[in-house]
Write a protein that holds these residues in place. Structure first.
Motif, PDB file in Angstrom:
ATOM      1  N   ASN A 150       5.051   3.539   3.190  1.00 35.04           N
ATOM      2  CA  ASN A 150       6.188   2.967   3.903  1.00 35.04           C
ATOM      3  C   ASN A 150       6.924   3.934   4.824  1.00 35.04           C
ATOM      4  O   ASN A 150       8.036   3.648   5.271  1.00 35.04           O
ATOM      5  N   THR A 151       6.273   5.065   5.122  1.00 30.49           N
ATOM      6  CA  THR A 151       6.904   6.034   6.021  1.00 30.49           C
ATOM      7  C   THR A 151       5.879   6.680   6.943  1.00 30.49           C
ATOM      8  O   THR A 151       4.844   7.159   6.492  1.00 30.49           O
TER       9      THR A 151
ATOM     10  N   ARG B  71      -0.577   0.486  10.338  1.00 30.25           N
ATOM     11  CA  ARG B  71       0.792   0.190   9.891  1.00 30.25           C
ATOM     12  C   ARG B  71       1.564  -0.628  10.920  1.00 30.25           C
ATOM     13  O   ARG B  71       1.248  -0.623  12.113  1.00 30.25           O
TER      14      ARG B  71
ATOM     15  N   ALA C  69       8.714  -1.068  10.738  1.00 30.59           N
ATOM     16  CA  ALA C  69       9.581  -2.016  10.051  1.00 30.59           C
ATOM     17  C   ALA C  69      10.979  -2.148  10.644  1.00 30.59           C
ATOM     18  O   ALA C  69      11.705  -3.080  10.318  1.00 30.59           O
TER      19      ALA C  69
ATOM     20  N   PRO D 202      10.322   3.853   9.139  1.00 31.30           N
ATOM     21  CA  PRO D 202       9.978   2.893   8.090  1.00 31.30           C
ATOM     22  C   PRO D 202       8.781   2.042   8.521  1.00 31.30           C
ATOM     23  O   PRO D 202       8.676   1.654   9.692  1.00 31.30           O
TER      24      PRO D 202
ATOM     25  N   PHE E 207       5.247  -0.764   7.170  1.00 29.63           N
ATOM     26  CA  PHE E 207       4.509  -1.549   6.189  1.00 29.63           C
ATOM     27  C   PHE E 207       3.032  -1.487   6.541  1.00 29.63           C
ATOM     28  O   PHE E 207       2.650  -1.318   7.705  1.00 29.63           O
TER      29      PHE E 207
ATOM     30  N   LYS F 201      11.345  -7.805   4.209  1.00 32.11           N
ATOM     31  CA  LYS F 201      11.051  -6.433   3.762  1.00 32.11           C
ATOM     32  C   LYS F 201      10.176  -6.448   2.518  1.00 32.11           C
ATOM     33  O   LYS F 201      10.430  -5.775   1.526  1.00 32.11           O
TER      34      LYS F 201
ATOM     35  N   GLN G 114       6.189  -6.171   1.181  1.00 33.19           N
ATOM     36  CA  GLN G 114       4.810  -5.799   1.499  1.00 33.19           C
ATOM     37  C   GLN G 114       3.822  -6.913   1.146  1.00 33.19           C
ATOM     38  O   GLN G 114       2.884  -7.179   1.906  1.00 33.19           O
TER      39      GLN G 114
END
Length: 308
Positions: free
Chosen positions: A83-84, A110, A113, A127, A129, A164, A166
């Motif tokens: 997530n990063t 990715r 987000a 951020p 996903f 938010k 996944q």
């Protein structure tokens, strides 16, 4: 005494400009027209008045993510955390990344987000996903994300921005790719690019819409309609920011229209009611957008409003 009066006048003028240039339906009018309709998609421009445009005219220049990746102005790396992502701006221009944009590479593709601005020389966490469920190993690019794949469809984007969640992101990626005959071993959203039927439809929409809206400097946003639904609304502080984001957002709206859409049937009155509901009073926007959209602010200025 004169200094105090001068200071009060400056404060008053700044306050007046701030209030009069709010992101609301008084300064931003929708242009209800049937000219921008193609197959399952209608785009309704949002036009800013002069007061609004003057208030935001000095916010600076921004590159979009696609241009920054393709020109090597930005480096995006895997952090080891799903997530990063880690971004480094190697240019002398701000890079504005729109929530919902998909980057390819690293250990799995990715989706960004949140809206993020990376200043020149800045290194920042982003951020994210996962939109490639069945891969966790590097490709030739190693930890680097050197591929760009536009803004994701409405349902995928909403699952990331608003929910938010996944699991919802993966579920909507799977549904979108399956409906467009674009399934793959890793389940990546970017597999859409290999679907002949989807690509043919996409290109026909792009050909019609590619030069719509962006040639008018007063247009700062758009409402997208398919069937009897609003599938997206994106409003920016300036025409340049909107223009930077337009091609990516087009992919998002078009993918939704192809995947789940039908011929637009909403009346002008229905669109106006939707718009007024959250745009009439700026102070109430964020509350009304809870569960329905997001607002992005940078240095205390509202730069982007998204509603689904």
């Amino acid at each position: 005494m004169s200094y105090i009066k001068y200071t009060l006048v400056v404060i008053f003028c700044c306050s007046f400009i701030s209030v009069s240039a709010q992101m609301n339906s008084k300064n931003l009018k929708i242009i209800n027209t049937k000219k921008n309709v193609f197959k399952n998609l209608q785009l309704i421009p949002i036009k800013a008045n002069n007061t609004y445009r003057k208030a935001y005219q000095n916010i600076g220049k921004y590159d979009n993510l696609k241009k920054a990746i393709e020109s090597g102005k930005i480096e995006i790396n895997d952090s080891g955390n799903v997530n990063t992502l880690i971004a480094i701006n190697k240019s002398n221009v701000n890079v504005y990344i729109i929530a919902g944009e998909v980057v390819k590479g690293g250990k799995q593709d990715r989706l960004v987000a949140e809206d993020v601005i990376i200043a020149p020389g800045e290194k920042k966490n982003i951020p994210a996903f996962c939109v490639e469920q069945n891969r966790w190993q590097q490709k030739e690019s190693g930890n680097n994300f050197n591929g760009y794949y536009n803004v994701s469809s409405k349902e995928v984007r909403k699952a990331a921005l608003v929910d938010k969640n996944q699991s919802k992101v993966w579920a909507n990626v799977a549904e979108t790719t399956q409906k467009n005959q674009a399934t793959s071993g890793t389940g990546t959203y970017a597999e859409l690019a290999k679907s002949k039927t989807y690509t043919k439809d996409l290109n026909s929409y792009l050909e019609f819409f590619k030069n719509k809206l962006i040639n008018k400097s007063s247009v700062v946003g758009v409402i997208a309609v398919s069937g009897d639904k609003i599938i997206g609304c994106d409003i920016f502080a300036t025409h340049d920011l909107f223009k930077n984001a337009y091609q990516g957002l087009l992919h998002s709206y078009i993918t939704e229209a192809i995947t789940n859409g039908s011929k637009p049937t909403l009346s002008n009155a229905q669109v106006s009611k939707y718009y007024e509901n959250f745009m009439k009073i700026e102070a109430e926007q964020e509350k009304k957008l809870e569960g329905k959209g997001t607002v992005f602010k940078y240095k205390n200025k509202k730069l982007h409003l998204t509603s689904f």
